[in-house]
Design a protein around this motif. Structure first.
Motif, PDB file in Angstrom:
ATOM      1  N   GLU A  86       7.230 -37.339  -1.173  1.00  0.00           N
ATOM      2  CA  GLU A  86       6.251 -36.865  -0.218  1.00  0.00           C
ATOM      3  C   GLU A  86       6.093 -35.347  -0.289  1.00  0.00           C
ATOM      4  O   GLU A  86       4.987 -34.824  -0.127  1.00  0.00           O
ATOM      5  N   SER A  87       7.199 -34.620  -0.541  1.00  0.00           N
ATOM      6  CA  SER A  87       7.090 -33.170  -0.644  1.00  0.00           C
ATOM      7  C   SER A  87       6.257 -32.775  -1.858  1.00  0.00           C
ATOM      8  O   SER A  87       5.464 -31.833  -1.793  1.00  0.00           O
ATOM      9  N   VAL A  96       7.165 -41.215   8.509  1.00  0.00           N
ATOM     10  CA  VAL A  96       7.452 -41.518   7.103  1.00  0.00           C
ATOM     11  C   VAL A  96       7.580 -40.223   6.306  1.00  0.00           C
ATOM     12  O   VAL A  96       8.508 -40.059   5.499  1.00  0.00           O
ATOM     13  N   SER A 139      11.141 -38.547   4.724  1.00  0.00           N
ATOM     14  CA  SER A 139      11.252 -38.299   3.286  1.00  0.00           C
ATOM     15  C   SER A 139      11.575 -36.842   2.986  1.00  0.00           C
ATOM     16  O   SER A 139      12.454 -36.535   2.182  1.00  0.00           O
ATOM     17  N   SER A 148      15.047 -35.205   5.130  1.00  0.00           N
ATOM     18  CA  SER A 148      16.385 -35.785   4.922  1.00  0.00           C
ATOM     19  C   SER A 148      17.218 -34.940   3.980  1.00  0.00           C
ATOM     20  O   SER A 148      18.453 -34.957   4.024  1.00  0.00           O
ATOM     21  N   GLU A 155      19.336 -39.360   6.658  1.00  0.00           N
ATOM     22  CA  GLU A 155      18.540 -40.566   6.408  1.00  0.00           C
ATOM     23  C   GLU A 155      18.850 -41.635   7.444  1.00  0.00           C
ATOM     24  O   GLU A 155      17.941 -42.285   7.985  1.00  0.00           O
TER      25      GLU A 155
END
Length: 214
Positions: free
Chosen positions: A2-3, A110, A114, A117, A124
Motif C-alpha cells: 500500500e505504501s 486496510v 498495511s 505495521s 499487525e
C-alpha cells in the motif's frame, strides 16, 4: 504494497499537474499538455503492474479507467474531454472509498494496517485486534473513510463544474483553477487524516504496547 501504491499515486499527480505546466511553457496546446502527461501516467501504471507481477481489483480498475478515458480522449481530440479525465478519476476514487464502508473493512483501516505495521508482528496483531474488538476504533476508521470519500467526490464535482462551464477560449484558465482545486483537495485530505487518525492511532499504540509487554 500500500505504501508503494501511495507513492505511485503521488508520482502520478506530480506527472499530471507538473507535466501539464511544463508542456504549456514549451508552447504546447491545452489538449496535448493534458494528454501527454496522461500517456506518461498510463505507462507508469503499466510498468508498476508488470513489476509487481500481479493485478488486484484496484489495479485492474485503474488500468481500465486509463485505457477507456485515454482512448476516448485520443479519438475525440477534444480538450474538454482531456480536462475532465482527471475529475473522472477522482470521482471513481471517492466512490471506491465509500463502497469499502460496506465491505469487511474500510479503506483507511486496510491502508493503515498495511503501512503503519512497519513489519512488526505486534502491531499487525494490534490492528487485527482493534478492528475485531474495539467498536470505537471501527467508528473512527469508518468516519475517516467516509470523509475521505466525501472530499474526493466534492473535489470531482467542483472540478467538473469549473471545466464544463468554461468556454473554449477560457479552458486553459479553467484547467488552472481545476488544478488549484486538486491542491486544495490534497490539503483537505491531509488535514482530515491528521485529525481523525489520532484516536485510532492511540488505540493501536496501546494495544501494540500490551502485545509487546505480554
Amino acid at each position: 504494497m500500500e505504501s508503494r501504491r501511495l507513492g505511485t499515486a503521488l508520482l502520478e499527480v506530480v506527472v499530471s499537474v507538473g507535466g501539464y505546466y511544463v508542456l504549456r511553457a514549451c508552447g504546447a496546446g491545452v489538449f496535448w499538455s493534458l494528454t501527454g502527461p496522461a500517456l506518461a501516467v498510463a505507462g507508469l501504471a503499466g510498468a508498476t503492474t508488470i513489476r509487481r507481477r500481479r493485478l488486484d481489483s484496484v489495479g485492474l480498475l485503474v488500468l481500465i479507467e486509463l485505457a477507456t478515458t485515454l482512448t476516448l480522449t485520443l479519438v475525440t481530440q477534444d480538450p474538454l474531454i482531456a480536462a475532465l479525465r482527471e475529475a473522472a478519476y477522482v470521482l471513481v476514487a471517492g466512490l471506491f472509498c465509500l463502497v469499502t464502508l460496506f465491505r469487511r473493512a474500510p479503506l483507511t483501516h486496510v491502508f493503515a494496517a498495511s503501512v503503519a505495521s512497519f513489519g512488526d508482528s505486534a502491531r499487525e496483531r494490534a490492528f487485527a485486534c482493534a478492528w475485531a474488538s474495539v467498536p470505537r476504533y471501527r467508528r473512527w476508521q469508518r468516519a475517516l473513510t467516509a470523509l475521505t470519500g466525501a472530499i474526493l467526490l466534492a473535489a470531482a464535482a467542483v472540478r467538473a463544474v469549473i471545466l464544463l462551464s468554461a468556454s473554449e477560449a477560457g479552458l486553459a484558465h479553467a484547467v488552472d483553477v481545476s488544478n488549484t482545486v486538486t491542491l486544495c483537495m490534497l490539503g483537505a485530505l491531509g488535514v482530515a487524516s491528521g485529525v481523525l487518525i489520532q484516536v485510532p492511532r492511540r488505540i493501536i499504540e496501546r494495544l501494540a504496547s500490551a502485545e509487546t509487554a505480554g
